[in-house]
Enzyme design. Structure first.
Site, PDB file in Angstrom:
ATOM      1  N   ASP A 161     121.552  39.259  41.983  1.00 48.99           N
ATOM      2  CA  ASP A 161     121.670  37.973  42.657  1.00 48.99           C
ATOM      3  C   ASP A 161     123.036  37.814  43.328  1.00 48.99           C
ATOM      4  O   ASP A 161     123.146  37.220  44.404  1.00 48.99           O
ATOM      5  CB  ASP A 161     121.416  36.824  41.682  1.00 48.99           C
ATOM      6  CG  ASP A 161     119.947  36.714  41.280  1.00 48.99           C
ATOM      7  OD1 ASP A 161     119.118  37.495  41.799  1.00 48.99           O
ATOM      8  OD2 ASP A 161     119.636  35.859  40.441  1.00 48.99           O
ATOM      9  N   HIS A 181     117.110  36.963  39.457  1.00 52.43           N
ATOM     10  CA  HIS A 181     117.739  36.319  38.305  1.00 52.43           C
ATOM     11  C   HIS A 181     118.517  37.314  37.449  1.00 52.43           C
ATOM     12  O   HIS A 181     118.967  36.964  36.361  1.00 52.43           O
ATOM     13  CB  HIS A 181     116.756  35.523  37.450  1.00 52.43           C
ATOM     14  CG  HIS A 181     116.101  34.398  38.187  1.00 52.43           C
ATOM     15  ND1 HIS A 181     116.816  33.365  38.746  1.00 52.43           N
ATOM     16  CD2 HIS A 181     114.804  34.161  38.485  1.00 52.43           C
ATOM     17  CE1 HIS A 181     115.988  32.537  39.346  1.00 52.43           C
ATOM     18  NE2 HIS A 181     114.763  33.000  39.209  1.00 52.43           N
TER      19      HIS A 181
END
Length: 157
Positions: free
Chosen positions: A130, A125
Site C-alpha cells: 500500500d 492492505h
C-alpha cells in the site's frame, strides 16, 4: 518493517474487525517482526541519509496523514527522540482536494483520475504494498499539480 507489539498494548475492536476481514494482510504483519527501537532508528537514518544526498528537508506524506503521521511521530519520538520531518506532514487526500478542485468531503479515491492509479501496485492492505501504491499515486498527483492549472476533464468543480 513489522514491529513487535509493545508490552501491555491492546487492539481496538474496530482494528481487530478490520484484521478479521483481511486475514492475509494481517498474516503479513506477523512476519519478521523487529523491535520498534531498531526499526525506528533505521527509518530515521534512512530518511536523514536521503535528505542529505538530495540537499532537501524531508516531508512526511501519507494517506491519511492524520493517522499515519501520529503513529510514526509517536514512534520516532519514543524510540529515537527525534523526527527527521520536524512537523512537516502532507495529507494526500487534502492535496488531491486542491488539485481536483473538490470539497474535502467529496474527495475520495473513487473520484481520482484513473491516470493516478498504477495497476501494478494494487491496494492490498499489506503495508509495504500500500505504501508503494500511495507513492506511485503521489508522484502522479504532484506531476499533475505542477503541469496543470485547472482540474482534469470530467472532475466536478
Amino acid at each position: 518493517r513489522n514491529l513487535v507489539v509493545l508490552p501491555d498494548a491492546g487492539m481496538h475492536p474496530d482494528t481487530a474487525g478490520f484484521w478479521e476481514r483481511n486475514p492475509e494482510a494481517y498474516a503479513k504483519t506477523q512476519e519478521n517482526q523487529v523491535d520498534p527501537r531498531e526499526a525506528m532508528g533505521e527509518f530515521v537514518k534512512w530518511v536523514e541519509d536521503i535528505a542529505a544526498v538530495c540537499h532537501a528537508s524531508p516531508v512526511f506524506v501519507g494517506y491519511p496523514a492524520g493517522f499515519d503521521w501520529t503513529f510514526m511521530y509517536w514512534y520516532m519520538m519514543k524510540f529515537v527522540g527525534k523526527s527527521p520531518f520536524g512537523f512537516q506532514a502532507l495529507d494526500m487526500k487534502t492535496f488531491a482536494m486542491v488539485v481536483l478542485g473538490l470539497d474535502f468531503r467529496q474527495t475520495a479515491k473513487k473520484k481520482f483520475p484513473k491516470a493516478w492509479f498504477d495497476v501494478s501496485t494494487p491496494h492490498t492492505h499489506v503495508a509495504l504494498e500500500d505504501a508503494r501504491e500511495q507513492g506511485h499515486m503521489f508522484i502522479r498527483m504532484l506531476k499533475q499539480a505542477r503541469t496543470c492549472t485547472t482540474p482534469p476533464t470530467g472532475v466536478p468543480t
